[in-house]
Design a protein around this motif. Structure first.
Motif, PDB file in Angstrom:
ATOM      1  N   MET A 184       0.845  -1.176   0.000  1.00 41.25           N
ATOM      2  CA  MET A 184       0.000   0.000   0.000  1.00 41.25           C
ATOM      3  C   MET A 184       0.895   1.245   0.000  1.00 41.25           C
ATOM      4  N   THR A 185       0.594   2.169  -0.870  1.00 36.69           N
ATOM      5  CA  THR A 185       1.394   3.390  -0.943  1.00 36.69           C
ATOM      6  C   THR A 185       0.893   4.408   0.073  1.00 36.69           C
ATOM      7  N   LEU A 186       1.805   5.206   0.588  1.00 29.67           N
ATOM      8  CA  LEU A 186       1.455   6.245   1.543  1.00 29.67           C
ATOM      9  C   LEU A 186       0.898   7.461   0.808  1.00 29.67           C
ATOM     10  N   PRO A 187      -0.048   8.156   1.421  1.00 29.40           N
ATOM     11  CA  PRO A 187      -0.577   9.365   0.781  1.00 29.40           C
ATOM     12  C   PRO A 187       0.466  10.475   0.774  1.00 29.40           C
ATOM     13  N   VAL A 188       0.371  11.357  -0.205  1.00 27.18           N
ATOM     14  CA  VAL A 188       1.256  12.512  -0.284  1.00 27.18           C
ATOM     15  C   VAL A 188       0.571  13.674   0.446  1.00 27.18           C
ATOM     16  N   ILE A 189       1.256  14.229   1.425  1.00 24.86           N
ATOM     17  CA  ILE A 189       0.700  15.302   2.240  1.00 24.86           C
ATOM     18  C   ILE A 189       1.282  16.636   1.795  1.00 24.86           C
ATOM     19  N   THR A 190       0.408  17.615   1.599  1.00 26.79           N
ATOM     20  CA  THR A 190       0.833  18.983   1.318  1.00 26.79           C
ATOM     21  C   THR A 190       0.336  19.848   2.465  1.00 26.79           C
ATOM     22  N   ALA A 191       1.263  20.520   3.148  1.00 26.34           N
ATOM     23  CA  ALA A 191       0.915  21.379   4.280  1.00 26.34           C
ATOM     24  C   ALA A 191       1.260  22.814   3.932  1.00 26.34           C
ATOM     25  N   LEU A 192       0.245  23.674   3.865  1.00 25.48           N
ATOM     26  CA  LEU A 192       0.424  25.087   3.548  1.00 25.48           C
ATOM     27  C   LEU A 192      -0.062  25.927   4.717  1.00 25.48           C
TER      28      LEU A 192
END
Length: 82
Positions: free
Chosen positions: A1-9
């Protein structure tokens, strides 16, 4: 299972956060919102150490409650120290 890509702004602007800021002589009437400054948005995705989320309810039959997000940022370079 691939990890989600997180974008923090983080939005450091002091104007309204619900529309594009209008700057006189460059904004579009009836589209932008007149505010005191253009938005200062910083991407801190590479400094995120931990993320915890909590949904408002666990089952459809549960009473709806407010959810929460906890985001831990590690500032090793001191960018957010003043």
């Amino acid at each position: 299972m691939t990890l989600p890509v997180i974008t923090a702004l983080i939005n450091f602007s002091t104007g309204p956060a619900f529309a594009q800021t209008m700057i006189l002589d460059t904004g579009i009437l009836d589209t932008n919102i007149l505010a005191d400054a253009a938005a200062v948005i910083v991407d801190v995705s590479n400094q995120v150490n931990r993320i915890e989320t909590n949904r408002g309810r666990t089952a459809l039959s549960d009473q709806f409650q407010t959810g929460a997000l906890t985001l831990r940022i590690v500032d090793q370079s001191g960018d957010f120290n003043s």
